[in-house]
Each structure stands twice: as C-alpha cells, then as structure tokens.
Write a protein that holds these residues in place. Sequence first.
Motif, mmCIF file in Angstrom:
data_model
loop_
_atom_site.group_PDB
_atom_site.id
_atom_site.type_symbol
_atom_site.label_atom_id
_atom_site.label_comp_id
_atom_site.label_asym_id
_atom_site.label_seq_id
_atom_site.Cartn_x
_atom_site.Cartn_y
_atom_site.Cartn_z
ATOM 1 N N SER A 19 4.337 -2.228 -15.151
ATOM 2 C CA SER A 19 4.267 -2.112 -16.613
ATOM 3 C C SER A 19 4.822 -3.393 -17.252
ATOM 4 O O SER A 19 5.554 -4.144 -16.604
ATOM 5 N N PHE A 75 0.857 -1.193 0.000
ATOM 6 C CA PHE A 75 0.000 0.000 0.000
ATOM 7 C C PHE A 75 0.894 1.246 0.000
ATOM 8 O O PHE A 75 1.630 1.478 0.952
ATOM 9 N N PRO A 76 0.854 2.037 -1.087
ATOM 10 C CA PRO A 76 1.725 3.225 -1.141
ATOM 11 C C PRO A 76 1.102 4.434 -0.442
ATOM 12 O O PRO A 76 -0.098 4.673 -0.570
ATOM 13 N N VAL A 77 1.911 5.161 0.294
ATOM 14 C CA VAL A 77 1.462 6.423 0.900
ATOM 15 C C VAL A 77 2.419 7.530 0.473
ATOM 16 O O VAL A 77 3.624 7.436 0.693
ATOM 17 N N THR A 90 -3.000 7.334 -1.723
ATOM 18 C CA THR A 90 -2.427 7.101 -3.041
ATOM 19 C C THR A 90 -2.898 5.758 -3.559
ATOM 20 O O THR A 90 -2.360 5.234 -4.497
ATOM 21 N N GLY A 91 -3.900 5.176 -2.899
ATOM 22 C CA GLY A 91 -4.398 3.884 -3.350
ATOM 23 C C GLY A 91 -4.992 3.975 -4.744
ATOM 24 O O GLY A 91 -4.393 3.536 -5.716
ATOM 25 N N MET A 106 -0.202 -4.266 -5.882
ATOM 26 C CA MET A 106 -0.532 -3.043 -5.159
ATOM 27 C C MET A 106 -1.958 -3.173 -4.636
ATOM 28 O O MET A 106 -2.804 -3.752 -5.313
ATOM 29 N N THR A 107 -2.207 -2.675 -3.445
ATOM 30 C CA THR A 107 -3.576 -2.677 -2.925
ATOM 31 C C THR A 107 -4.013 -1.248 -2.643
ATOM 32 O O THR A 107 -3.179 -0.386 -2.325
ATOM 33 N N ASN A 108 -5.319 -1.006 -2.777
ATOM 34 C CA ASN A 108 -5.837 0.348 -2.558
ATOM 35 C C ASN A 108 -6.267 0.596 -1.125
ATOM 36 O O ASN A 108 -6.805 1.658 -0.824
ATOM 37 N N ASN A 127 6.502 7.863 -6.918
ATOM 38 C CA ASN A 127 5.180 7.291 -7.239
ATOM 39 C C ASN A 127 5.238 6.630 -8.613
ATOM 40 O O ASN A 127 4.781 5.511 -8.797
ATOM 41 N N MET A 128 5.783 7.366 -9.588
ATOM 42 C CA MET A 128 5.791 6.860 -10.959
ATOM 43 C C MET A 128 6.672 5.622 -11.088
ATOM 44 O O MET A 128 6.291 4.669 -11.747
ATOM 45 N N GLU A 129 7.842 5.644 -10.447
ATOM 46 C CA GLU A 129 8.738 4.489 -10.576
ATOM 47 C C GLU A 129 8.166 3.277 -9.849
ATOM 48 O O GLU A 129 8.362 2.148 -10.295
ATOM 49 N N PHE A 133 4.866 2.654 -9.579
ATOM 50 C CA PHE A 133 3.806 2.161 -10.475
ATOM 51 C C PHE A 133 4.398 1.509 -11.728
ATOM 52 O O PHE A 133 3.776 0.627 -12.322
ATOM 53 N N ASN A 134 5.593 1.956 -12.126
ATOM 54 C CA ASN A 134 6.217 1.387 -13.326
ATOM 55 C C ASN A 134 6.582 -0.089 -13.179
ATOM 56 O O ASN A 134 6.737 -0.779 -14.180
#
Lengths: 220, 388
Positions: A111, A92-94, B53-54, A123-125, A103-105, A107-108
């Motif tokens: 890809s 879980f990203p904060v 950021t979820g 990734m979980t929300n 953030n971008m790297e 999420f990358n």
Amino acid sequence: MSNFWFLKGIKKGVKTEKFPYEQEESPPLWPSKISGSGKAECPTNAIENGKWNSEKCIFCRRCVPNYQPDGDQNLFDVSKGEKTFKRSFYVFPVDTGSCSGCNMEFFNIFSPQYDSSRLGIFMTNTPRHADALLVMGIMTDGMREALELAYEAMPEPKLVIGLGACALSGGILGTPPLPKDQYNIRISGCPPSPYTVLKALLKAKEGDDGLNEYSRSGTN
Amino acid sequence: MQWYKFGEPSGRYVGETAYHRITENMITEKTETLTEKYKELPGEFGFLYGPSTGGLLESVLFNIHTPGEVIKGIDVNPEVKLRKIIVNGLKPADALLRIERINAYHSASHSIAFCSAVEDALDIEVSETTRERRIAMIELERIRSNLEVIKRICEPAGFGVPYNQIAYLKEKISRIIGNLFDHRYMFSSNSIGFATLNFKDVSGELSDIRKDFSDIFDSLLQSKIFLNRLQNNGVIDTADLIGPAARAAGHNIDARIDSETLPYRDMNFKPAIFDEPDAFGRFYVRSMEVLDSIDLVMSIKLETQQEKSNDPKNSEGEGAARIESPQGDLFYYVKIFDGKIDHIELSSPSIPNINAFKKSMIGNIFTDFHFNWESFGIWISEAAVLFQ
C-alpha cells in the motif's frame, strides 16, 4: 479521459513514508517487543520462567500489567539471507490455514504508505518466479500437498519465510506447517505489522551479514 | 435465549450452521439436501484454479466447467484450508481468543456475536457504553472491509490509481483502529460483558477519509470502462441472499434493523438499498455503506470510562446472537455447562455468499470471474471452520 486518473493521482502527491530511512510513522503497540517480570497468564506459554518467546506470542495482553509492549517492531529473526536478491526479491505467499490477518498485513506492505516495490520487494503469483516462499497459518490437511509442490516448483536459490505465530509455533489454533529450522526467516506477530514484515524482508534480501542501510538494528 | 427459539422456520433466511438452518428468530434442524454436481456435456471440461494465494487473497479451490469461454458451472471448495478449532470445554474467555482468529479481518464481528451469545446464555447485563463501543468497532471494520472489496474490484479493471488511493485510505482506517483499540485487528479489545477503548478524537481523520473516498467513488461512477466490467456481471436475485448482495438486489435486509443484539434502531439507522442485482449493485451498496458507516461512527460519543463485566446470573444456559457483519448476517449459538463451552455453532455469511456466487457465475465468461468473486467479499477463513 485517458489522463483523468493520472492527474488525480499526481494531485495527491507522494504518500509514501520515509521508512525505512527514518523511524516508523505509526508503529502499533500490539504487536511489539514485550518486557517485564512476574506472573503471566499466557495461553500459549510464550512467557515461561520470566522469559518471553516472541514466536509463541499471540499478543493477547493477558500478561499486562506485569509485562508491557515497547513499540519496537524488530520482531524477526533471519538465519539465512541471500545477497542475490538484493535488487529484486519476489515473494510467493502460501496460506496453509490462516485467519487472513497475516495475509492482509503482508499485502499491506504494497500500500502507498509502505510501497515495498520501491525497495525491490514484489509479490509473484507463481512459485516458478519466486525467490522466497512465505508461509502463513497453521497446517491444514488440504494445503499440505500445495505447500510441498510450491516449494519444489521454486528455482534455486530460495528462501522460506514463516509469517506470524501460527506459521512459527501453531499459535493458539493448531500446529505449524513446518518445523522451526526449515524457516530461513521467522517473523513474529499475531499478525505481524507491515513494518515488521518489511524490515524482515529487507534484511533477508541483503544477505547473511544482515548489516545494510535498512536494518541496522539487529534481531530479537 | 431472549432472541432465538428452536422451531419451524419463520422470517427471512439468515444462514446455516453445521446442524441447523437459521431464520430471523428461529433455529430449525437441518434436513438433508442433495447437492447437485454439474455434469459436463461433450466438449466441456473442468478447469481447476487454486488452491493458491497468488491471484487470490486466501487459499481456495475452484473447478470451473466450461467449453472454452462461457462458464457453465462452478464448484468452490473452501475446505482446502479447513481449520479444526478446539473450543468445547474451554471457558468463554479462553474460547474468545480462538473465535477472534476465525477471521482476523472481521474479528470484531465474530467476537461481538460470540460475546453477545455468551452474555445471552449467562444472563450478563451489558452497559449502553459497551453496546455503543461495539457498534463503533463493527462499523470501523465495515469501512475497512468494504474498502478492501472495492479496492480488489479496481484491480482486475486495471484501475491502478483508485486501487492505490483506496489502499491508502484502508491503511489509515487500520491505524485509527490501532489507536482506538491498541490492535489493528481489535484482538483482545472485546471481552465477555464489556469492550475496551482508548479515547482519541478521530472525527477529523474520518471526515478526511469520507471526503477522499466520496471523490474516488464519484469518479469511478463516471468511468464507462469501469461500469461496463461490473454491470450485468454476476446477476442474482434470489430469496436466500443476505448482506450487501441482498441490498444491491433491492431487498431491505439487514441485521442492523431486524436483530436486537445491538441498538442500531435507537440511532434511526437505515441501510443503503440499490436496484441492480449484479457486481455493480454490490459495488454501489458497499461504497454507500463506507460513507454511512463513517457517519455512524462519527455520531457515536465514545465514552472514556473504563468498563468491566457485570457478574453472570447463571453458570449455564444457551444463548444465540446475530449481527450484521460486512458480508451479511453472522450468527453464533452457544451452550454453556458448568461455566464452560459445551456446544457451539456458527453461521458464517460467506457460506450463503459462496452459494450465491456459484449461481450468479453461470453464463458469464472467464474475464468476469474476478469482478464477480470480489464483489461478494467472500472470506474463506470464516467459511472453512470446524469446531471441536
């Protein structure tokens, strides 16, 4: 029409790299491990008395030519892993105050070139479903409570990951959200490359010994 | 200041700094305006979404006013991650390290606008090679940024194949940027007075990306399910629109044609314009811009020679510059005294885009929310910055 996109996808073939079973196909030079000697005009004091601290480094190239990068992406330190997460590892990203680079790297890594899902990293929300809290950016007043609540909402066992120079040392912009010893996994870079993020997460989910088929090369 | 003056507003609206309203060539003192808070009617309630950021890329807090499905009003609070960045008192070169990190994904746009403002203030001559390199930097950044927005529009529509194919192309662009500028986000590639670049022929790779994206774009345009999610979603056509949102609404507005900071005019550049002021129009314009920007980068002959900065003619002064970042007009004003930053102001395109999003969301339903938000390409990190 229902098969249209499916067929378009199939036609393209497999685009995922052989990494981590083979070498990285396109590792960036900045950031990577830095070595050298002599004077360095370091704005974050990442180089002091000739010693380089990757966690403070923002890879601004001011130390060139006395110090040079070597392309090595092993810019992480895992002080505690967790074997329970060997098969599936939900992160879980904060974002406590990032420039969006980390953030971008992060999420990358999902890809097609890296496809971390095939390696059991997702990734979980929601922190309720998370195995690890991934902290990015400097500490900002508005995100302090959200960070604490996210950590408390996570089930045990749980890991805390610091991603990037801002989260680890404050980088050049501010103060870090957590003290160094509260991170179980520390990933250096400004921002860290997807290869580095993936290597660190693989090592974290394999347990304390850190010796597994993906990450034999050790830490910085 | 060669491009800007203080005075009454003149020309189109460009944005706002903390203290000033910016129009095409004028900086005007801001007058206090009252911001109207939405008052909920009986049966309506406020639904808080975030900060997290979820489901979103960056931390932001929404307060959505609704009786259940229709959105009657929406507040966007980017200041949950307000960063206080110390720049005053620093040498411009040291300040640049911080400016680049306002928004990494658009660090070229921020660093070029800031460097151009400093060069304007100190009267530093910039070579044609550097100016062309800077266009290449911004256009590569625009390709990647627009691909990211289009990818994120595909996600809530459940279009997994184009989502992943665009993610693949985006990563290829990141690697091209990394090879050309030694850093995937172009950190430290721009300096006051010059820009550095490794020569590598990338025209073949860019042609392949153009062909692949063109194919995905054409296929998306044929999908009624995809178009239905975007058309008539987030309709807005007001005079204070900037960037792709303005061009989607049919306005020929672009800093690449009305700002002289970079020599786009010499390249006979014409922006992509469309006539649908909704999420589909914004998707369409951004897609066209991916193709146009690839053509622009391929038309630039990237010189291999090493550049260095010319000496400044002044040690103090004030300067301003405006460029077209992927989200719209990005403006910097700097005042330099004794070789150090005395005062700095930023007009970020994400602020007018947040205002446009808020207006355009009224009357839409919850399922429209993500498509509309993503179509504006808003970046919280550049909207929530306080210089100190």
